[in-house]
Design a protein around this motif. Structure first.
Motif, mmCIF file in Angstrom:
data_model
loop_
_atom_site.group_PDB
_atom_site.id
_atom_site.type_symbol
_atom_site.label_atom_id
_atom_site.label_comp_id
_atom_site.label_asym_id
_atom_site.label_seq_id
_atom_site.Cartn_x
_atom_site.Cartn_y
_atom_site.Cartn_z
ATOM 1 N N THR A 188 9.499 -86.532 49.264
ATOM 2 C CA THR A 188 9.388 -85.415 48.408
ATOM 3 C C THR A 188 8.652 -85.337 47.157
ATOM 4 O OG1 THR A 188 11.393 -86.231 47.202
ATOM 5 C CG2 THR A 188 11.830 -84.609 48.987
ATOM 6 N N TYR A 216 14.601 -83.402 45.433
ATOM 7 C CA TYR A 216 14.986 -84.936 45.683
ATOM 8 C C TYR A 216 16.134 -84.785 46.433
ATOM 9 C CZ TYR A 216 11.243 -85.872 42.116
ATOM 10 O OH TYR A 216 10.138 -86.021 41.377
ATOM 11 N N LYS A 217 16.024 -85.984 47.353
ATOM 12 C CA LYS A 217 17.147 -86.239 48.377
ATOM 13 C C LYS A 217 17.692 -87.586 48.768
ATOM 14 C CE LYS A 217 17.726 -81.748 50.215
ATOM 15 N NZ LYS A 217 16.758 -81.088 49.229
ATOM 16 N N GLY A 223 18.182 -93.593 49.633
ATOM 17 C CA GLY A 223 17.400 -92.239 49.146
ATOM 18 C C GLY A 223 16.107 -91.934 49.942
ATOM 19 N N ALA A 226 10.866 -90.446 45.891
ATOM 20 C CA ALA A 226 10.813 -89.145 45.119
ATOM 21 C C ALA A 226 9.491 -89.439 44.103
ATOM 22 C CB ALA A 226 12.002 -88.994 44.216
ATOM 23 N N ALA A 243 16.144 -87.442 40.255
ATOM 24 C CA ALA A 243 15.938 -88.608 41.276
ATOM 25 C C ALA A 243 17.234 -89.527 41.423
ATOM 26 C CB ALA A 243 14.632 -89.350 41.028
ATOM 27 N N GLN A 246 20.323 -87.632 42.825
ATOM 28 C CA GLN A 246 20.114 -87.314 44.342
ATOM 29 C C GLN A 246 20.110 -88.767 45.097
ATOM 30 O OE1 GLN A 246 20.737 -84.472 45.355
ATOM 31 N NE2 GLN A 246 20.397 -83.291 43.406
ATOM 32 N N ALA A 248 17.699 -90.811 45.100
ATOM 33 C CA ALA A 248 16.281 -91.209 45.861
ATOM 34 C C ALA A 248 16.209 -92.695 45.727
ATOM 35 C CB ALA A 248 15.367 -90.447 44.765
#
Length: 514
Positions: A188, A216-217, A223, A226, A243, A246, A248
């Motif tokens: 991302t 962000y994932k 992760g 990011a 970040a 999530q 990342a």
């Protein structure tokens, strides 16, 4: 729909346009204090399932997810071009918005828009699936709106064609955007942050960053990387928080590419500000094309392979810092940039007020063709602030280059026009039709009159001509009364697309081979 048994491209576009939100509804939403839809993601997942897909299947598209306030379209174009050069055997999908001339531009395979036949096929496959299924949640509208439909169609098309990688540009924000239903993208990235759609995203940069950082994932037990370009401190801090929240795998601030690296500057991606977009694109592709990925931190790519350099050089993104010679009026040069935020307008003028663009090469005080500004901004954006940004950047750049010109007299003529394509009041065919424009406002040129008043306040001594015109066709005709002229078109991608159509620039502006 046409009487023919097989639906046509025109049928598809007519059906798509029926999903637009009309101007009256939009104005009511603004007046009520527009807010992001809290059910946006569940509703989009509902639509996805109705066309036979689960969110987990989107992971197979190997998504590169890109958001930001300015530069996300250019970054997406750079990313697509580099990826195709680095992995020529891959099939790439690219989803962006808005389109300039044809809606097919939003969904591309290997850099090329869907053909009319392909667009029609996949459009009606999605349409029929939605028409023949029920919503899962009672709160979900039966049909998605215009942007959601095209996002859904992009997911469906890329899945049907089994693309190897997908570059996915966010529409607005990120956290609640309809593109944000991919559970596990590959990587991302966030382009430059700025102030746009503040009614929806917030007035503070940290609030805007929070929405953007929503893409962000996490991925499996590790992760997703990011990435972001350099941002103001407030934005960087909030993106870092996102970040971490999530999970990342890393949070990396990407360096701007050095000026020694050639970008696609002669085919629509000029401007020094594009170097940060290109730098982000390089790292997005570098992450995506790693042969193995273990979840460990990925070091930024410092030395660019030849394929990456070729991708940067061959990148093409029409309507952004683009110079187009008029094919019919050889002494007219069009400078096209769909900048529509204060920050992107400043970048646009940084490009235009430069030697060999809007200024003579050397010395800068020598004569130059008369310059014309064609400008519009959509309702909800401040023409006063935008014009202030334009004038400030002109003044700054003239001083930087040692020019004796005054910012107040930089343009010999200023034209404020609506985004309606033709003087008859029609849009170009159906691809540029916009239900979001108020018919009353168009007739009365309310927005354009407000911009004119702002100009007169900011430049009270202006001795050039100011025109408020009802259509893009009228604006082009006004330009063509002049000889040897340089025309800057900015403030709206819809405006730029309309000028490309009306002035007959499509063959040169839209083709990477022109």
């Amino acid at each position: 729909m046409s009487t023919a048994s097989i639906p046509t491209y025109r049928d598809a576009i007519d059906a798509l346009n029926s999903l637009q939100t009309n101007a009256a509804i939009l104005e009511a939403v603004r007046a009520a204090g527009a807010k992001l839809n809290p059910n946006a993601i569940p509703e989009m997942i509902d639509y996805l399932r109705r066309v036979g897909l689960e969110p987990s299947q989107l992971n197979n598209l190997n998504v590169i997810h890109i958001t930001g306030t300015k530069g996300k379209g250019s970054t997406s174009a750079f990313t697509d071009s580099i990826l195709r050069a680095a992995r020529p055997g891959w099939k790439t999908g690219l989803y962006t918005s808005p389109h300039l001339v044809a809606v097919r531009e939003r969904i591309r395979i290997n850099g090329e828009p869907l053909s009319e036949e392909e667009f029609t096929r996949y459009f009606f496959e999605v349409w029929n699936l939605l028409q023949n299924t029920k919503v899962f949640a009672a709160t979900t509208p039966f049909m998605p709106n215009y942007f959601r439909y095209l996002t859904l169609m992009a997911f469906y098309t890329f899945n049907q064609l089994k693309v190897d990688a997908t570059i996915l540009e966010v529409g607005i924000g990120g956290r609640s955007d309809s593109t944000n239903i991919v559970p596990k993208p590959v990587v991302t990235g966030v382009t430059a942050l700025g102030y746009d759609h503040t009614r929806l995203l917030g007035e503070r940069l940290s609030q805007i960053a929070n929405q953007k950082g929503g893409i962000y994932k996490a991925r499996f037990f590790d992760g997703v990387p990011a990435l972001t370009v350099e941002q103001p401190e407030e934005g960087i801090l909030e993106l870092g928080v996102c970040a971490a929240e999530q999970r990342a795998s890393q949070f990396t601030i990407i360096d701007t590419l050095p000026s020694t690296i050639q970008l696609g500057m002669f085919i629509g991606l000029a401007g020094a500000h594009q170097r940060s977009n290109a730098g982000l694109a390089v790292q997005l592709v570098h992450t995506t094309t790693r042969a193995t990925w273990s979840g460990s931190e990925i070091e930024p790519l410092r030395s660019l392979p030849t394929s990456f350099l070729d991708g940067l050089k061959n990148a093409h993104w029409p309507g952004r810092c683009q110079t187009v010679l008029d094919p019919k009026f050889e002494d007219t040069t069009w400078f096209l940039d769909g900048a529509h935020t204060q920050e992107s307008l400043a970048c646009c003028l940084e490009w235009f007020v430069s030697p060999a663009v809007g200024l003579p090469v050397f010395p800068v005080s020598d004569g130059h063709p008369p310059r014309v500004l064609i400008f519009n901004c959509t309702s909800g954006r401040s023409g006063d602030d935008f014009l202030t940004a334009i004038l400030q950047k002109i003044e700054e750049r003239l001083a930087m280059h040692g020019s004796l010109e005054k910012k107040e007299e930089f343009f010999a003529k200023v034209i404020f026009c609506s985004n309606v394509t033709y003087a008859s009041g029609n849009f170009k065919a159906v691809n540029l039709t916009s239900a979001a424009m108020s018919t009353t406002d168009n007739l009365n040129l309310k927005t354009q009159r407000e911009i004119e008043a702002a100009w007169n306040k900011l430049v009270p001594t202006y001795s050039g001509m100011v025109h408020v015109l009802p259509s893009i066709e009228d604006a082009v005709e006004e330009v063509r009364k002049m000889l040897n002229v340089s025309v800057l078109v900015t403030g709206s991608l819809h405006l730029v697309g309309g000028v490309i159509e009306v002035a007959g620039l499509a063959d040169r502006a839209l083709s990477p081979k022109a």
